[in-house]
Design a protein around this motif. Structure first.
Motif, PDB file in Angstrom:
ATOM      1  N   LYS A  43       0.826  -1.218   0.000  1.00 49.57           N
ATOM      2  CA  LYS A  43       0.000   0.000   0.000  1.00 49.57           C
ATOM      3  C   LYS A  43       0.855   1.260   0.000  1.00 49.57           C
ATOM      4  O   LYS A  43       0.564   2.236  -0.697  1.00 49.57           O
ATOM      5  CB  LYS A  43      -0.876   0.025   1.258  1.00 49.57           C
ATOM      6  N   ARG A  57       2.279   1.784  -3.357  1.00 46.08           N
ATOM      7  CA  ARG A  57       1.229   2.254  -4.277  1.00 46.08           C
ATOM      8  C   ARG A  57       0.969   3.761  -4.089  1.00 46.08           C
ATOM      9  O   ARG A  57       0.796   4.504  -5.053  1.00 46.08           O
ATOM     10  CB  ARG A  57      -0.050   1.431  -4.053  1.00 46.08           C
ATOM     11  N   GLU A  58       0.970   4.172  -2.830  1.00 44.87           N
ATOM     12  CA  GLU A  58       0.729   5.599  -2.572  1.00 44.87           C
ATOM     13  C   GLU A  58       1.871   6.476  -3.083  1.00 44.87           C
ATOM     14  O   GLU A  58       1.661   7.593  -3.532  1.00 44.87           O
ATOM     15  CB  GLU A  58       0.558   5.826  -1.061  1.00 44.87           C
ATOM     16  N   TRP A 117       3.995   5.817  -5.622  1.00 48.28           N
ATOM     17  CA  TRP A 117       4.355   5.694  -7.045  1.00 48.28           C
ATOM     18  C   TRP A 117       3.155   6.027  -7.914  1.00 48.28           C
ATOM     19  O   TRP A 117       2.166   5.305  -7.936  1.00 48.28           O
ATOM     20  CB  TRP A 117       4.848   4.258  -7.341  1.00 48.28           C
ATOM     21  N   LEU A 153       2.344   0.265 -11.572  1.00 50.24           N
ATOM     22  CA  LEU A 153       2.942  -0.586 -10.545  1.00 50.24           C
ATOM     23  C   LEU A 153       2.624  -2.054 -10.871  1.00 50.24           C
ATOM     24  O   LEU A 153       1.461  -2.447 -10.966  1.00 50.24           O
ATOM     25  CB  LEU A 153       2.393  -0.223  -9.166  1.00 50.24           C
ATOM     26  N   GLU A 198      -5.944  -3.715  -4.635  1.00 48.62           N
ATOM     27  CA  GLU A 198      -5.085  -2.781  -3.889  1.00 48.62           C
ATOM     28  C   GLU A 198      -4.345  -1.817  -4.809  1.00 48.62           C
ATOM     29  O   GLU A 198      -3.500  -1.056  -4.355  1.00 48.62           O
ATOM     30  CB  GLU A 198      -4.066  -3.559  -3.042  1.00 48.62           C
ATOM     31  N   GLY A 199      -4.600  -1.928  -6.119  1.00 47.09           N
ATOM     32  CA  GLY A 199      -4.067  -0.918  -7.022  1.00 47.09           C
ATOM     33  C   GLY A 199      -2.941  -1.344  -7.948  1.00 47.09           C
ATOM     34  O   GLY A 199      -2.327  -0.496  -8.599  1.00 47.09           O
ATOM     35  N   ALA A 200      -2.652  -2.648  -8.059  1.00 39.69           N
ATOM     36  CA  ALA A 200      -1.623  -3.081  -9.014  1.00 39.69           C
ATOM     37  C   ALA A 200      -2.118  -2.848 -10.441  1.00 39.69           C
ATOM     38  O   ALA A 200      -3.290  -3.067 -10.734  1.00 39.69           O
ATOM     39  CB  ALA A 200      -1.291  -4.560  -8.812  1.00 39.69           C
ATOM     40  N   ASP A 201      -1.219  -2.414 -11.311  1.00 39.15           N
ATOM     41  CA  ASP A 201      -1.570  -2.188 -12.713  1.00 39.15           C
ATOM     42  C   ASP A 201      -1.287  -3.417 -13.571  1.00 39.15           C
ATOM     43  O   ASP A 201      -1.689  -3.468 -14.727  1.00 39.15           O
ATOM     44  CB  ASP A 201      -0.801  -0.992 -13.272  1.00 39.15           C
TER      45      ASP A 201
END
Ligand SMILES: Cc1cc2nc3c(=O)[nH]c(=O)nc-3n(C[C@H](O)[C@H](O)[C@H](O)COP(=O)(O)O)c2cc1C
Length: 392
Positions: free
Chosen positions: A239, A242-243, A245, A249, A266-269
């Motif tokens: 996390k 992620r915040e 970058w 990611l 959780e925000g992985a690309d």
């Protein structure tokens, strides 16, 4: 002369093996324990065979778009820590060849070349792989440097919760700086090209950590990196990265659908299926067997990457057919650099893409999209490979 005698990656490996000291070859090839999972990755790929369709022409296209960039094939250079142990200057050879070939090049945190130098060599093909450090100064310092060096893609590796035991290297007593035992001296004397070039280039140093260790001493930097690397990272660490970058990611080292789905939430690309080339867990399943479930659990618009045992164009086709948007190779490219320097790393990329094109023509599926939307495999493998029928 040299180029003509190389047909494939196996030829490059044979030549690399002759030229590399044994401890360096064992470092590069070795897996966890006695390397069973490294061999399993390969075996599982080799056992899959293709269905073919005829009278469909042979108008092949390998180019792919990813993260807003065009690459010449769904093929990339995986991050290799201490790459210059395999051959002096390997990181930069790979960075330059990848740029020429228009393939992504991923530099490791534990690389023997700085972020800045590798980014200059790979230009827009440059990606950076992060290991989280115990100290935020290092973790976020590395991220800032990657951003300033111009990359948009950060790869966070999550499959090293602890160092692993690689028996071949333990038996060799391999550690940096090298301890000049009689056995090592004999190994070096038998491989003069590696020894002289390493002498001229300087001992392989974890150059990205050197800035934080405030030292150019191989031993000090190695010990510093070993102590400061944060093994056993958590979702909370993810996390925070992620915040910090804003770019893309990628999470590397995912082996099941549940983790893949959570990473995306959780925000992985992008999600990268890998078992670190079998270097961490000896009883790891073959990565190609894990890929369908990860692909099925990952939303269609989120890319999935794959590595583990890729040694030829047919392997790239297999990974792509199972839903990988990018297939990476590690050791294949290192063999090339050790076998013949920059010319050979370029040649290796050309060979892999030529093999991929030929395979696509032979099976009658002519683009990466076509590979993903039609049944590709023959026999008992066929069922689970039909898109939408991936095994959980
Ligand atoms: C010598 C060596 C060093 C590696 N170092 C790293 C590393 O620093 N970071 C990382 O994410 N993966 C590392 N890997 C794993 C590779 O990125 C990749 O997952 C693996 O090599 C793929 O398998 P293959 O070698 O069979 O193609 C390393 C692999 C090798 C062989």
């Amino acid at each position: 002369m040299f180029r003509a005698r190389i047909a494939n990656v196996a030829d490059l490996e044979r030549r690399a093996r002759q030229r590399m000291p044994r401890f360096a070859y064992n470092y590069l090839t070795g897996g966890a324990g006695d390397s069973a999972s490294t061999h399993r990755n390969r075996r599982a790929l080799q056992e899959m065979v293709f269905a073919t369709r005829r009278l469909v022409g042979a108008d092949i296209r390998t180019e792919v778009k990813l993260f807003g960039q065009e690459y010449s094939a769904p093929l990339g250079v995986a991050p290799l820590g201490m790459a210059n142990v395999a051959w002096p200057g390997l990181d930069l050879m790979l960075a330059r060849s990848a740029r020429e070939a228009r393939l992504p090049f991923v530099l490791s945190t534990m690389a023997t070349t700085t972020i800045e130098a590798a980014a200059e060599a790979a230009e827009e093909c440059f990606w950076f792989q992060l290991y989280i450090a115990k100290s935020d100064e290092i973790t976020f310092g590395l991220i800032d440097r990657a951003r300033e060096a111009g990359t948009d893609v950060l790869v966070l590796t999550v499959d090293v919760p602890a160092p692993s035991r690689r028996n071949a290297s333990i038996r060799d007593g391999f550690e940096l700086p090298l301890r000049y035992t009689p056995r090592l001296l004999a190994d070096l004397a038998l491989h003069p090209r590696w020894s002289i070039q390493t002498l001229l280039a300087g001992a392989p140093l974890m150059r990205n950590y050197a800035a934080y260790a405030k030292s150019e001493n191989t031993q000090k930097v190695g010990a510093f990196a070993g102590k400061r690397n944060k093994f056993g990272t958590t979702w909370d660490d993810f996390k925070r990265i992620r915040e910090a970058w804003q770019g893309r990611l990628v999470i590397k080292g995912i082996s099941n659908g549940e983790d893949a789905a959570r990473a995306v939430r959780e925000g992985a690309d992008a999600v990268w299926v890998s078992n670190h080339g079998g270097r961490q867990l000896e009883s790891s399943p073959a990565t190609v067997d894990l890929l369908p479930a990860v692909r099925a659990a990952t939303p269609d618009n989120v890319p999935v990457f794959f590595d583990g045992g890729v040694r030829g164009g047919e392997d790239i086709v297999k990974g792509t057919a199972l839903g990988a948007d990018m297939v990476f190779a590690g050791r294949s490219f290192a063999y090339a650099g050790a076998a013949g320097g920059q010319a050979a790393t370029t040649q290796c990329m050309e060979i892999l893409i030529a093999e991929m094109r030929s395979t696509m023509a032979q099976i009658g599926l002519h683009s990466p999209e076509a590979l993903r939307s039609a049944p590709v495999f023959f026999g008992q493998e066929a069922e689970r490979m039909v898109p939408g029928k991936a095994a959980e």
